[in-house]
Structures are given as structure tokens and as C-alpha cells.
Design a protein around this motif. Structure first.
Motif, mmCIF file in Angstrom:
data_model
loop_
_atom_site.group_PDB
_atom_site.id
_atom_site.type_symbol
_atom_site.label_atom_id
_atom_site.label_comp_id
_atom_site.label_asym_id
_atom_site.label_seq_id
_atom_site.Cartn_x
_atom_site.Cartn_y
_atom_site.Cartn_z
ATOM 1 N N ALA A 1 -8.472 4.090 -4.880
ATOM 2 C CA ALA A 1 -7.295 3.480 -4.279
ATOM 3 C C ALA A 1 -7.590 3.032 -2.855
ATOM 4 N N PHE A 2 -6.853 2.008 -2.409
ATOM 5 C CA PHE A 2 -7.027 1.444 -1.068
ATOM 6 C C PHE A 2 -6.802 2.485 0.011
ATOM 7 N N ASN A 3 -5.840 3.384 -0.182
ATOM 8 C CA ASN A 3 -5.596 4.444 0.791
ATOM 9 C C ASN A 3 -5.071 5.693 0.089
ATOM 10 N N ASP A 4 -4.883 6.762 0.837
ATOM 11 C CA ASP A 4 -4.433 8.018 0.248
ATOM 12 C C ASP A 4 -3.037 7.909 -0.342
ATOM 13 N N LEU A 5 -2.146 7.175 0.327
ATOM 14 C CA LEU A 5 -0.792 7.029 -0.210
ATOM 15 C C LEU A 5 -0.814 6.419 -1.603
ATOM 16 N N MET A 6 -1.630 5.414 -1.791
ATOM 17 C CA MET A 6 -1.739 4.801 -3.116
ATOM 18 C C MET A 6 -2.375 5.774 -4.107
ATOM 19 N N ALA A 7 -3.321 6.558 -3.637
ATOM 20 C CA ALA A 7 -3.942 7.558 -4.520
ATOM 21 C C ALA A 7 -2.912 8.586 -4.985
ATOM 22 N N PHE A 8 -1.983 8.966 -4.101
ATOM 23 C CA PHE A 8 -0.914 9.884 -4.519
ATOM 24 C C PHE A 8 -0.072 9.264 -5.631
ATOM 25 N N ILE B 1 -9.739 11.333 -15.920
ATOM 26 C CA ILE B 1 -9.854 10.242 -14.961
ATOM 27 C C ILE B 1 -10.020 10.828 -13.562
ATOM 28 N N ARG B 2 -10.901 10.227 -12.783
ATOM 29 C CA ARG B 2 -11.103 10.664 -11.396
ATOM 30 C C ARG B 2 -10.352 9.738 -10.451
ATOM 31 N N VAL B 3 -9.866 10.300 -9.351
ATOM 32 C CA VAL B 3 -9.042 9.535 -8.403
ATOM 33 C C VAL B 3 -9.539 9.819 -6.985
ATOM 34 N N ALA B 4 -9.610 8.756 -6.182
ATOM 35 C CA ALA B 4 -10.008 8.906 -4.777
ATOM 36 C C ALA B 4 -9.199 7.959 -3.915
ATOM 37 N N GLY B 5 -9.002 8.341 -2.651
ATOM 38 C CA GLY B 5 -8.280 7.506 -1.692
ATOM 39 C C GLY B 5 -9.081 7.318 -0.419
ATOM 40 N N VAL B 6 -8.411 6.802 0.602
ATOM 41 C CA VAL B 6 -9.025 6.569 1.906
ATOM 42 C C VAL B 6 -8.018 6.949 2.990
ATOM 43 N N ASP B 7 -8.461 7.660 3.991
ATOM 44 C CA ASP B 7 -7.749 8.007 5.226
ATOM 45 C C ASP B 7 -7.944 9.466 5.604
ATOM 46 N N GLY B 8 -7.968 10.383 4.612
ATOM 47 C CA GLY B 8 -8.112 11.798 4.918
ATOM 48 C C GLY B 8 -6.835 12.434 5.440
ATOM 49 N N LEU B 9 -5.684 12.042 4.897
ATOM 50 C CA LEU B 9 -4.418 12.624 5.327
ATOM 51 C C LEU B 9 -4.363 14.108 4.981
ATOM 52 N N SER B 10 -3.762 14.886 5.860
ATOM 53 C CA SER B 10 -3.691 16.337 5.668
ATOM 54 C C SER B 10 -2.992 16.717 4.370
ATOM 55 N N SER C 1 0.834 -1.208 0.000
ATOM 56 C CA SER C 1 0.000 0.000 0.000
ATOM 57 C C SER C 1 0.867 1.256 0.000
ATOM 58 N N THR C 2 1.756 1.362 -0.978
ATOM 59 C CA THR C 2 2.681 2.486 -1.064
ATOM 60 C C THR C 2 2.458 3.267 -2.351
ATOM 61 N N PRO C 3 2.885 4.531 -2.395
ATOM 62 C CA PRO C 3 2.768 5.304 -3.642
ATOM 63 C C PRO C 3 3.525 4.668 -4.793
ATOM 64 N N GLU C 4 4.692 4.081 -4.508
ATOM 65 C CA GLU C 4 5.518 3.500 -5.563
ATOM 66 C C GLU C 4 4.821 2.313 -6.230
ATOM 67 N N HIS C 5 4.275 1.414 -5.411
ATOM 68 C CA HIS C 5 3.583 0.261 -5.983
ATOM 69 C C HIS C 5 2.332 0.697 -6.737
ATOM 70 N N ALA C 6 1.597 1.632 -6.172
ATOM 71 C CA ALA C 6 0.373 2.103 -6.823
ATOM 72 C C ALA C 6 0.680 2.802 -8.142
ATOM 73 N N SER C 7 1.741 3.604 -8.172
ATOM 74 C CA SER C 7 2.108 4.319 -9.393
ATOM 75 C C SER C 7 2.479 3.343 -10.502
ATOM 76 N N ALA C 8 3.210 2.281 -10.159
ATOM 77 C CA ALA C 8 3.615 1.307 -11.162
ATOM 78 C C ALA C 8 2.416 0.582 -11.765
ATOM 79 N N VAL C 9 1.473 0.190 -10.902
ATOM 80 C CA VAL C 9 0.283 -0.502 -11.402
ATOM 81 C C VAL C 9 -0.585 0.448 -12.207
ATOM 82 N N ALA C 10 -0.778 1.663 -11.715
ATOM 83 C CA ALA C 10 -1.614 2.631 -12.429
ATOM 84 C C ALA C 10 -1.024 2.961 -13.797
ATOM 85 N N ALA C 11 0.301 3.066 -13.884
ATOM 86 C CA ALA C 11 0.945 3.384 -15.159
ATOM 87 C C ALA C 11 0.604 2.340 -16.219
#
Length: 341
Positions: A255-262, A279-288, A231-241
Motif C-alpha cells: 500500500a502507498f501508506n500505512d493508512l491504506m494498509a489498514f 496474503i501479505r500486507v505492507a504500508g509506508v510511514d511507520g505509524l505507531s 490515500s485513506t483506509p476507506e478508499h483502500a478497503s473498497a479497492v482491496a475488497a
């Protein structure tokens, strides 16, 4: 000598009955002495015989009794101590949660000790040291929760987001209603090819990922569930690409969480896609930090202050045993619509 006190929940852990922490009254009954005598023996105070002190200490050991720091504070002084366990302080979720709990703890006159069992590389040693120093432990223990039950049960445990079936007191984070709201919003704005980006190894899926898929299906959509190994930005970016380069790319990614959404936002930017037009993007957690990226991130936000309030209420209930207190609390996520969706 009085008959040993029988503690509920100290038998078979598989029975499902909650484990009750032994109290000073249990020790007094088991040793056949008064509460005041237990206090004198535990705190090495004068006024009792060596034989009585030994009998009290033996009873306390047999019952896995551990005097609360709050109780000892009435005799020796000192604040109540809360041990907070997180799994990775590099994840912004952990410091945001910790800061909310520290603020609430300070207001309620508790001190907080923070440990990271993910980065330490020595979770057993860290947890052993922590439980010896605090009145209550709270946090994300993951695979270490069963170990706590069998080895560290003298110190009460509050689990965060462990599930409603957990035998331990805890605070469950429930995104169900917010997921439904997000799915309804995406359907209303014309989403046709949604993808749920889960943090799981195929073919398994997380409960959150399955809930997102089901909510979209209830709106007449046919979402695809894709997997990222972490659940990291790096893994999410690779899959999204990969998925946004398809001949028919998705028009929304949950995305599973905000980090993955980033990470998804980064992949879209590098591919030249406009978010949210293409494309629309959404995450989970509500990080500042979600308010500082461009576009700002739509998210299912956790109220960390509400989590902290429930956590400290449960901590007090466990350090001063109160059978009337609800040991399982729920904090619902809320949909926060921002530019990305």
C-alpha cells in the motif's frame, strides 16, 4: 547614500538559483547606515533622526527584509518561532510528525505554531497570518509552495518531502532502499502475485508506486498497479475488497501508506483471509498505531525524530543566515518487518 545591496536569488524565480533572505547588513548597505542604526530604526529605539529612520524603513521594505524574532529577542526578549504547516490533522501522520518537531524545538528553545491548511478551508489567510508571526515556516505546502515564493518570500520556508529539485531548503524522505529490501523479502518468501495499491488517479501513478513496481520487477515478479482515489483506509478497503475476490487473488499488497494498509487489512478480515498466510500486507510511514492492529503491520518507517533534527538545524541556518549549511537533507525509510508480511 550607498548603492542598494544586490541580493542573490531575488531576480527571476525561474532561474533556479535559491532565494537568499535579506539580512540586516543588506539593509544597512542600502540605507547607507550602520547595523546598529538599522536595529534602532526597526525596533523604534531613540538615538536616530526621523529622516534616517524613514530611510532605513524604506530600504527594509524594498529588500523585503523581515527581522528575525531571534535578532529582535536580543533587544526586546522572546523565543524564536517556528511555524509548522500540515494538511490534515485527522491523519495520524501529522500529529506524529508534529510531536517530534515540537519535542526537538523545545530542546532547542524554539516555540512552535501549528496550522492545518487542509482542514481550515482558508489556506491563504492562514499562511498569511502565520508568516507574520514566525521566523521560519516548515511543512507540507503542496500547491501552495509556488504561492509562497511570490507572496510570502520574506519569511523563509523549509519544505518536507518536496523532492530533490525544489528550490527551497527542505528534508526529503527517501524510501528507495527500504522498497528494495521489502521487494527482496517478498520474493524470498515466495510471493508470486503482488499488487501495488497506489494513491493516484489512473492512468497516472505516484513516484512511490512506480518505485515499488520496479523493485518487484527486478526480482522477476510481474506486479499489478491498482489505483485508489485517495490515500485513506476507506478508499483502500473498497479497492482491496474488489481485487481479493478475483479468481486468482494477489498474495501480497503493498500500500502507498500505512493508512491504506489498514484499509487492506480490514478488507482481508471481512473476506475471511488470513494475513499473512493467504496474503501479505505492507504500508509506508511507520505509524505507531501499526503496532496495535492485529496482525501488526509491516511498514517502511520514517524516523520522525531524524526529520525533526534536520528541520531545526535548517531553521537555525535560515534565521541566522549560514551559506555553508547544506540546505537539502535526506532521511531514509527503513524496513520494519512485522506479522502482516
Amino acid at each position: 547614500m550607498a548603492e542598494s545591496a544586490k541580493l542573490s536569488g531575488t531576480g527571476d524565480p525561474a532561474s533556479g538559483s535559491p532565494r537568499r533572505r535579506a539580512t540586516i547588513l543588506d539593509v544597512a548597505a542600502a540605507a547607507g547606515v550602520s547595523r546598529q542604526t538599522v536595529t534602532r530604526a526597526i525596533n523604534d529605539m531613540p538615538g536616530i533622526s526621523v529622516e534616517t529612520r524613514s530611510r532605513v524603513l524604506d530600504a527594509a521594505s524594498a529588500l523585503a527584509y523581515r527581522p528575525s524574532r531571534f535578532g529582535r529577542g536580543l533587544v526586546t526578549g522572546g523565543d524564536r518561532q517556528l511555524g509548522l504547516v500540515v494538511s490534515d490533522l485527522r491523519n495520524p501522520y501529522s500529529p506524529e510528525l508534529a510531536s517530534a518537531i515540537v519535542r526537538r524545538a523545545a530542546a532547542d528553545e524554539w516555540s512552535v505554531s501549528l496550522v492545518d491548511i487542509g482542514l481550515s478551508g482558508a489556506a491563504e489567510r492562514v499562511l498569511s497570518a502565520l508568516q507574520a508571526q514566525v521566523d521560519v515556516v516548515v511543512g507540507y505546502l503542496g500547491e501552495w509552495a509556488p504561492e509562497w515564493e511570490s507572496r510570502f518570500s520574506a519569511t523563509p520556508l523549509i519544505l518536507l518531502d518536496a523532492g530533490s529539485d525544489s528550490p527551497h531548503p527542505g528534508v526529503l524522505l527517501d524510501p528507495a532502499d527500504a522498497i528494495e529490501e521489502l521487494a527482496a523479502h517478498l520474493a524470498a518468501v515466495g510471493t508470486r502475485r503482488p499488487v501495488v495499491l497506489d494513491a493516484s488517479e489512473p492512468p497516472a501513478a505516484s513516484g512511490r508506486g512506480l518505485a515499488m513496481v520496479a523493485a518487484l520487477e527486478r526480482r522477476g515478479l510481474s506486479p499489478e498497479l491498482v489505483h485508489a482515489a485517495a490515500s485513506t483506509p476507506e478508499h483502500a478497503s473498497a479497492v482491496a475488497a474488489q481485487i481479493i475476490r478475483r479468481a486468482s487473488p494477489p498474495d501480497a499488497i503493498l500500500a502507498f501508506n500505512d493508512l491504506m494498509a489498514f484499509g487492506v487489512l480490514s478488507a482481508c478480515r471481512h473476506a475471511g483471509l488470513d494475513v499473512p498466510r493467504d496474503i501479505r500486507v505492507a504500508g509506508v510511514d511507520g505509524l505507531s498505531i501499526g503496532t496495535l492492529v492485529a496482525p501488526t503491520l509491516t511498514t517502511l518507517a520514517v524516523d520522525f525524530d531524524e526529520v525533526a533534527r534536520h528541520t531545526l538545524e535548517l531553521a537555525v541556518a535560515l534565521s541566522e543566515p549560514d551559506p555553508e549549511v547544506d540546505a537539502h537533507r535526506v532521511v531514509a525509510h527503513r524496513l520494519v518487518l512485522r506479522e502482516s508480511a
